[in-house]
Design a protein around this motif. Structure first.
Motif, PDB file in Angstrom:
ATOM      1  N   THR A   1       0.833  -1.199   0.000  1.00  0.00           N
ATOM      2  CA  THR A   1       0.000   0.000   0.000  1.00  0.00           C
ATOM      3  C   THR A   1       0.869   1.252   0.000  1.00  0.00           C
ATOM      4  N   CYS A   2       2.009   1.209   0.677  1.00  0.00           N
ATOM      5  CA  CYS A   2       2.937   2.354   0.647  1.00  0.00           C
ATOM      6  C   CYS A   2       3.384   2.653  -0.775  1.00  0.00           C
ATOM      7  N   ARG A   3       3.566   1.617  -1.544  1.00  0.00           N
ATOM      8  CA  ARG A   3       4.017   1.801  -2.929  1.00  0.00           C
ATOM      9  C   ARG A   3       2.938   2.430  -3.810  1.00  0.00           C
ATOM     10  N   CYS A   4       1.698   2.398  -3.351  1.00  0.00           N
ATOM     11  CA  CYS A   4       0.588   2.971  -4.118  1.00  0.00           C
ATOM     12  C   CYS A   4       0.391   4.462  -3.857  1.00  0.00           C
ATOM     13  N   ILE A   5       1.070   4.996  -2.859  1.00  0.00           N
ATOM     14  CA  ILE A   5       0.922   6.424  -2.570  1.00  0.00           C
ATOM     15  C   ILE A   5       1.580   7.207  -3.703  1.00  0.00           C
ATOM     16  N   ALA A   6       0.802   8.059  -4.317  1.00  0.00           N
ATOM     17  CA  ALA A   6       1.255   8.847  -5.467  1.00  0.00           C
ATOM     18  C   ALA A   6       0.998  10.327  -5.199  1.00  0.00           C
ATOM     19  N   PRO A   7       1.661  11.213  -5.932  1.00  0.00           N
ATOM     20  CA  PRO A   7       1.511  12.650  -5.684  1.00  0.00           C
ATOM     21  C   PRO A   7       0.066  13.146  -5.713  1.00  0.00           C
ATOM     22  N   HIS A   8      -0.766  12.579  -6.567  1.00  0.00           N
ATOM     23  CA  HIS A   8      -2.129  13.097  -6.701  1.00  0.00           C
ATOM     24  C   HIS A   8      -3.026  12.786  -5.500  1.00  0.00           C
ATOM     25  N   ILE A   9      -2.609  11.893  -4.625  1.00  0.00           N
ATOM     26  CA  ILE A   9      -3.444  11.602  -3.448  1.00  0.00           C
ATOM     27  C   ILE A   9      -2.837  12.122  -2.145  1.00  0.00           C
ATOM     28  N   LEU A  10      -1.687  12.798  -2.226  1.00  0.00           N
ATOM     29  CA  LEU A  10      -1.014  13.246  -1.008  1.00  0.00           C
ATOM     30  C   LEU A  10      -1.855  14.212  -0.173  1.00  0.00           C
ATOM     31  N   ALA A  11      -2.533  15.150  -0.812  1.00  0.00           N
ATOM     32  CA  ALA A  11      -3.318  16.141  -0.059  1.00  0.00           C
ATOM     33  C   ALA A  11      -4.419  15.464   0.757  1.00  0.00           C
ATOM     34  N   SER A  12      -5.155  14.561   0.141  1.00  0.00           N
ATOM     35  CA  SER A  12      -6.242  13.904   0.871  1.00  0.00           C
ATOM     36  C   SER A  12      -5.701  12.965   1.946  1.00  0.00           C
ATOM     37  N   GLU A  13      -4.588  12.290   1.689  1.00  0.00           N
ATOM     38  CA  GLU A  13      -3.992  11.407   2.676  1.00  0.00           C
ATOM     39  C   GLU A  13      -3.424  12.200   3.856  1.00  0.00           C
ATOM     40  N   ALA A  14      -2.812  13.340   3.570  1.00  0.00           N
ATOM     41  CA  ALA A  14      -2.289  14.181   4.651  1.00  0.00           C
ATOM     42  C   ALA A  14      -3.426  14.670   5.542  1.00  0.00           C
TER      43      ALA A  14
END
Length: 152
Positions: free
Chosen positions: A125-138
């Motif tokens: 799942t860590c490998r699936c973190i991409a720039p386009h989802i960083l704001a919502s994940e943060a």
């Protein structure tokens, strides 16, 4: 020998999770660059979440983490983990290179996100973190931290 406070903290963790000896903590290099560490005392591996692998070579990172990899088995033995003297070997250090990279070394929030994601869902799942989802994940991490500290 370790301090009483350190032994109490790790001893409580070992007592509460008798079959699961995984510890997460941030690690700062040169007061400039934060990494996340996952110390797995079950598999004897330290996984490094480095969001800017261009700052340190593999050899340099291993040199920095060598004291931790050598010390942690003794800490685990002292808090009550059943380890024979022949097992008191340094832990293996693995630097996770397939996670999202962040060239802004002052921004360590990605490291925290990776540690949290790894603890909940694993490395895939860590490998699936991409720039386009960083704001919502943060934002999700901020809410979780708030709820945790407010005991909601």
């Amino acid at each position: 020998m370790f301090t009483k406070g350190l032994l109490e903290v790790f001893g409580e963790m070992v007592d509460h999770h008798p079959d699961h000896y995984i510890f997460y903590f941030p690690f700062n290099l040169d007061k400039k660059h934060w990494n996340g560490l996952c110390v797995d005392a079950s598999s004897w591996i330290i996984t490094v979440f480095d969001c800017n692998t261009s700052l340190r070579s593999e050899a340099s990172m291993n040199f920095e983490l060598k004291p931790i990899s050598e010390m942690f088995p003794y800490l685990m033995k002292q808090v009550g983990l059943r380890i024979s003297n022949s097992q008191l070997m340094p832990m293996v250090v693995e630097r996770e290179k397939t996670v999202l990279q962040n060239i802004i070394s002052a921004d360590s929030s990605l490291t925290l996100l990776l540690m949290q994601t790894h603890s909940l869902s694993g490395i895939e799942t860590c490998r699936c973190i991409a720039p386009h989802i960083l704001a919502s994940e943060a934002q999700r991490v901020a809410v979780m931290l708030y709820e945790y500290h407010m005991k909601l």
